[in-house]
Scaffold this active site. Sequence first.
Site, mmCIF file in Angstrom:
data_model
loop_
_atom_site.group_PDB
_atom_site.id
_atom_site.type_symbol
_atom_site.label_atom_id
_atom_site.label_comp_id
_atom_site.label_asym_id
_atom_site.label_seq_id
_atom_site.Cartn_x
_atom_site.Cartn_y
_atom_site.Cartn_z
ATOM 1 N N LYS A 161 4.267 -12.145 -2.333
ATOM 2 C CA LYS A 161 3.461 -10.960 -2.627
ATOM 3 C C LYS A 161 2.819 -11.089 -4.010
ATOM 4 C CE LYS A 161 5.336 -7.083 -1.399
ATOM 5 N NZ LYS A 161 6.172 -5.849 -1.371
ATOM 6 N N ARG A 295 -1.867 6.758 -8.255
ATOM 7 C CA ARG A 295 -3.171 7.371 -7.961
ATOM 8 C C ARG A 295 -3.029 8.214 -6.707
ATOM 9 N NH1 ARG A 295 -3.850 4.332 -3.528
ATOM 10 N NH2 ARG A 295 -3.426 2.102 -3.635
#
Length: 655
Positions: A161, A295
Site C-alpha cells: 500500500k 476531509r
Amino acid sequence: MAKKINSLLVANRGEIAVRIFETAKRLGIKTIAVYSDIDAGAMHVEMADRAVAIGGAAASESYLVAERIIEAAKSAGADAIHPGYGFLSENASFARAVRDAGLIFVGPSAEAIEIMGDKARAKRAMIAAGVPVIPGYQDDDQTDEALCREAGKIGFPLIVKAAAGGGGKGMRLVDDAVKLNDALAAARAEAQAAFGSSVLLLEKAISDARHVEIQIFGDEAGNYVHLGERDCSAQRRSQKIIEEAPSPGVNEKLRSAMGAAAINAARAVDYAGAGTVEFLLGPEDEFYFLEMNTRIQVEHPVTECVTGFDLVEWQLRVAEGVNLPAAQSDIELNCHAIEARLYAEDPAAGFLPASGDILLFETDESVRVDSGVRTGDAVSPYYDPMIAKITAYGADREDARNKLVSALRKTVVLGLATNRDFLLELLTSDAFAAGRMTTRYVEARGVYEPSSISGDEFLLASTILFVLERDDAFQRSTGIAVDLLNWSSGAPLASAFDFEIENERRTVSLTPLHDGGVMIDGHEIEVAFCSDEEALLVIDGEAQSVFFTRTESALYIASETRIFTAMTSLAKASAAEAASGLVTAPMHGVVSEICVAEGDKVAEGDRLCILEAMKMRHEIAAPKAGPVASIHAETGAQIASGDIILEIGDLEKSA
C-alpha cells in the site's frame, strides 16, 4: 474565538463543489468557484456567485497549484477555503499556507493532516493510542530487501500500500512471494505518479472482511462525537462502489466500540472538523484501523440521510470556532441509506475509464442525486470519472435497496459508457441483498460480462429510428395530413435497418401498420409516445419506456434493463486494427511509458506501453505477435481515444 465566514471559496470542482455551494448558499454565504481552462462552463462555475480561472486543464496546472488558489481567494475577497475531497484536501502544506495567508481553512490542523496522511506514521500513532491496527510493516527502510524480509514475517496474502495516498492507488494484493517484487515496482510507480511519494507499507490481508468506516467530528473546544458507521465493502480494485449506513454487519455493541476507537484516533491528533476513521471488520467482529481521511468523504450523503444532519454545515460551523451542534446522545440513526457511484467507465472492457460528451443525462427525482454534470457537459480525461452519486433511503435496508434499484433503472446517461448496469447487477445479487458483502466479493466474481443481447434491443432501435426518420420526412413535407402516416394503397412497404449492437450485427425488416405501429419479425410494436429523446413502446402488449439520442452514426438507447449503442454504420475497425497490428488508445490519457522500441519483437499480450487516465495506470498489450514496425506516440504526450500508438508488423515478413 469565533470567526465568521461570509465568503467561501471551494478549491475543487464537480459534484463536491456543487454540494458545498448548496449549503453555503442556504446559510447566506457568498460562494466563489475556481476553474481550469476546460471547466470554464462547468456546473459548479455557473452555480457560484463568482468564479476565478486558475490555469490549464491538467490538475497539476490548476487544482493542485496551492499558490493560485490562495491568490484567487484573496482577489475574490474570500474569508475561507473549503478543499472538498481529493486534490489538495489532505495536503498539510496547503492547509498551513491557507492559514498563514490569514484565511480560514475548513478542515483540521496541518499537523493532524500530516500525521494521518502518512499511513505508516498514522499506524504508529494509533498503536500508541491503543487503537487496534492490522499487523504489518510501516518503517523507514524502503529497500526491496527489507520489504521482502518483512513480508516473509507477515505472511501471505498481504497488501502492498502507498503510505501517502488512498482510493486504491498504489495498492496491490500479493498472494505469494514470487509476485512480490513486481507488485512493489508497480505500487511504487503508481504511488509516485498519484501522490508524489513512493513510500510503501505492508499489511496482512484479512480474509472475508468488511470495510466499515466511522464518521467523526471534533471541535476546537475538544468535543468529539461519531455519527455512526458506513459500510463500504462493495469495492473494485480497492475503490468504493456502493456505500450504506448503517452497516448490515454492525450491531449496537460493535458500533459503540468502533465509535469509541474512532474518537480515540481523532483525539490522539487533536482533531477538529470532519474526519472518517476507516476499519477492516473481520468475521468474528474483530476490527483494525486502516486509515483516517481528514476531509469530507465522497459517501457522506448516506450519513446525512440516516442522521438528518448537514455535515458540510457542521464543517463550516466548526471552522468558525463554534462548538459541535449536537452531543453524542443527540445522534440517532433513523433510517437506512444506500449510495451508488455512477462512473463513466466500461465494465465490459475491464472497467476502462470513459470520456466524452454526455448527450443525455436523466435521473429519478424521488432519490438524492449529487452531481456536477448535466446533459451537454463532457467527462474529461483529466479528472475523476464519477458522474453522480445516487442515494436512496427507506425505513429499512430492503426498502432503501429497492428504491435505489428503481432509481438506477430510471437513470439515463447516453453518449459514453457507464457502470449503471453493473451497479444494478451488484445491488440485485444475492450477496448484497442478504448483506453479506465483503471487500473481496467483486474481484472474486471474476470478469464482468454484461447480459447477452436478447433481440429486444434491435426491436427498440429499429422502431425508434423508423419513427424519427418518418417524422423528419413528414415535417419536411407540405400538405400531407397526419392521418396518412404509414398509409399505403397496396401492401405495406417494408423498411430494412442495419445495426450493430455490442458486436452483433443484424438487418431488421420493419413493416409499418396503419394504426401507427410497426411489425418486426412477428412482433407487433405500438408507438404510444415518441418525442425527441423519450419513447413509450408497447412490444407484444408489454410497455417499455426508453430514452434515446441520435448522432450521424449511432442511436444511443437506455431502457430500464440496459443501456446500449446501436451503430447505424457497420464500419467498425477494432477487429481489422488487431489483424493489421495497429495499436490504438482505448481512452483519452497521457502516455507515461513506452516499453518497446522499433524493431523489437513482441509476443501477443506483451506490455507495449502504459497509459495514464483518470488517475490510474493502464497497460496496453500487444494484440498479436510480430516486430514493432513504428511508434507514433511519445512519452508524456496527451492522446485521444482511437489515436494510433504504434504498429506491429507480421512475423512472416520479418523472418
